[in-house]
Design an enzyme around this catalytic site. Sequence first.
Site, mmCIF file in Angstrom:
data_model
loop_
_atom_site.group_PDB
_atom_site.id
_atom_site.type_symbol
_atom_site.label_atom_id
_atom_site.label_comp_id
_atom_site.label_asym_id
_atom_site.label_seq_id
_atom_site.Cartn_x
_atom_site.Cartn_y
_atom_site.Cartn_z
ATOM 1 N N CYS A 61 20.208 4.257 -13.889
ATOM 2 C CA CYS A 61 19.588 4.657 -15.151
ATOM 3 C C CYS A 61 19.960 3.673 -16.261
ATOM 4 O O CYS A 61 19.538 2.536 -16.237
ATOM 5 C CB CYS A 61 19.968 6.098 -15.489
ATOM 6 S SG CYS A 61 18.960 6.805 -16.801
ATOM 7 N N HIS A 102 19.102 9.376 -10.365
ATOM 8 C CA HIS A 102 20.556 9.519 -10.387
ATOM 9 C C HIS A 102 21.140 9.987 -9.067
ATOM 10 O O HIS A 102 21.340 11.190 -8.875
ATOM 11 C CB HIS A 102 20.946 10.524 -11.480
ATOM 12 C CG HIS A 102 20.761 10.001 -12.861
ATOM 13 N ND1 HIS A 102 21.787 9.449 -13.591
ATOM 14 C CD2 HIS A 102 19.658 9.925 -13.639
ATOM 15 C CE1 HIS A 102 21.333 9.064 -14.777
ATOM 16 N NE2 HIS A 102 20.040 9.341 -14.832
ATOM 17 N N GLU A 105 24.127 9.965 -8.200
ATOM 18 C CA GLU A 105 25.431 10.634 -8.402
ATOM 19 C C GLU A 105 25.266 12.115 -8.750
ATOM 20 O O GLU A 105 26.229 12.870 -8.695
ATOM 21 C CB GLU A 105 26.248 9.898 -9.477
ATOM 22 C CG GLU A 105 25.897 10.203 -10.931
ATOM 23 C CD GLU A 105 24.615 9.530 -11.420
ATOM 24 O OE1 GLU A 105 23.797 9.095 -10.585
ATOM 25 O OE2 GLU A 105 24.434 9.467 -12.646
#
Lengths: 77, 223
Positions: free
Chosen positions: B85, B197, B199
Amino acid sequence: MPKARVLIRPKEGILDPQGKAVERALPALGFEGIEHVRVGRMVELEAEDPARLTELCEKLLANPLIEDFEIESIDGA
Amino acid sequence: MLWGVVQFPGSCDERDALHACELTGGEARLIWHEERDLDGVDAVVVPGGFSYGDYLRAGAIARFSPAMEAVAEFAAGGGPVLGICNGFQVLCEADLLPGALLLNESMRFVCRQVELQSEGLSTPGGAQSFTLAGEMLSIPAKHGEGRYWAPEEMLDAIEANGQVAFRYAPGQNPNGSARDIAGVRNEAGNVLGLMPHPEHAVDAMTGSTDGLRVFDAVAGARV
C-alpha cells in the site's frame, strides 16, 4: 531571496478524477460550456539558487512520470 | 530469518506487518525512519499507512528518509523487499519499482476484500524471484490512491518482463488500475509491491490467511 512559483499538473492523457468531478459539478451551478478541467497544484518558494529549482522539481515537487511542471520567477521579490 | 519493518511518522500497519513476519517463523523488528543501518535484516517490509502525512504525493517524502536510503542499497544488493500500500507508493516514488499510484478513479477510499491472481516470472530471475505464481488470493484492499499507472510502453515492457506480480480478478479492480495491475516486481525480481494488504489476511478469524503466502514467498526469495 528570489521568489518562484512552481505549477504542477497531471500529464496529458492521464485521467484526472478531481478535474472530472469539478467539471461535472459546474452545470449545476449554472456554468455551462466548461471543458477539460484539470486540477494540479502550485508551490511558492524562495530559493537562494534558482538554478537548482529544476532539479528540485524533478526529485521532489513533481513526479516526472505522471506530472509536468513549470517554474516561474515572481517579479518584485 | 530476521525481518525489518520500516516505520515512518504516519505508518499505521507496521504492527500487523511485524505479526505476519513472525508467523512465517522468523523474527521481526521495527526500523525507525531515521535509522541508516538495517543491522543485518534478511528481508524488509515497507508497510502501509500515510507516511509523512502523504504530503505532496503519497510516498514522495518518505523516499528520502535515511531508512529508505538503506533499503535502496539493500535492494540493489539483491535483498528481498516487500512494499504494501503506502509502502508500494514509496517504492514507486523511490524508482525501486516501475510506475506510479494515482487517486482512485472513483475518488473514493475503498476498503474491501479483493481476489488477486498472482503471476510468476516469465524470465529467469534466479534464486531472488518470488515463487508465488498462478494462485488466487483473497486479501483486503484499503486505499484512496491505488490506481496503478504507467505509460503504455512501460506497461508493455513490465508485462513482457514478467514483472506483473498480481492482478485484480476480472471485475474486481477497485481503483481503475491499468490492466488490472495490483502489484509489480522490479526487473531483478527481489522487490515486490502491491496495494492490497497481505498482513491483514493472516488469521482465519478475519476471513483469510492468504496473505501469509505472500510473506512466505518473500521469505523464500531471501538470497
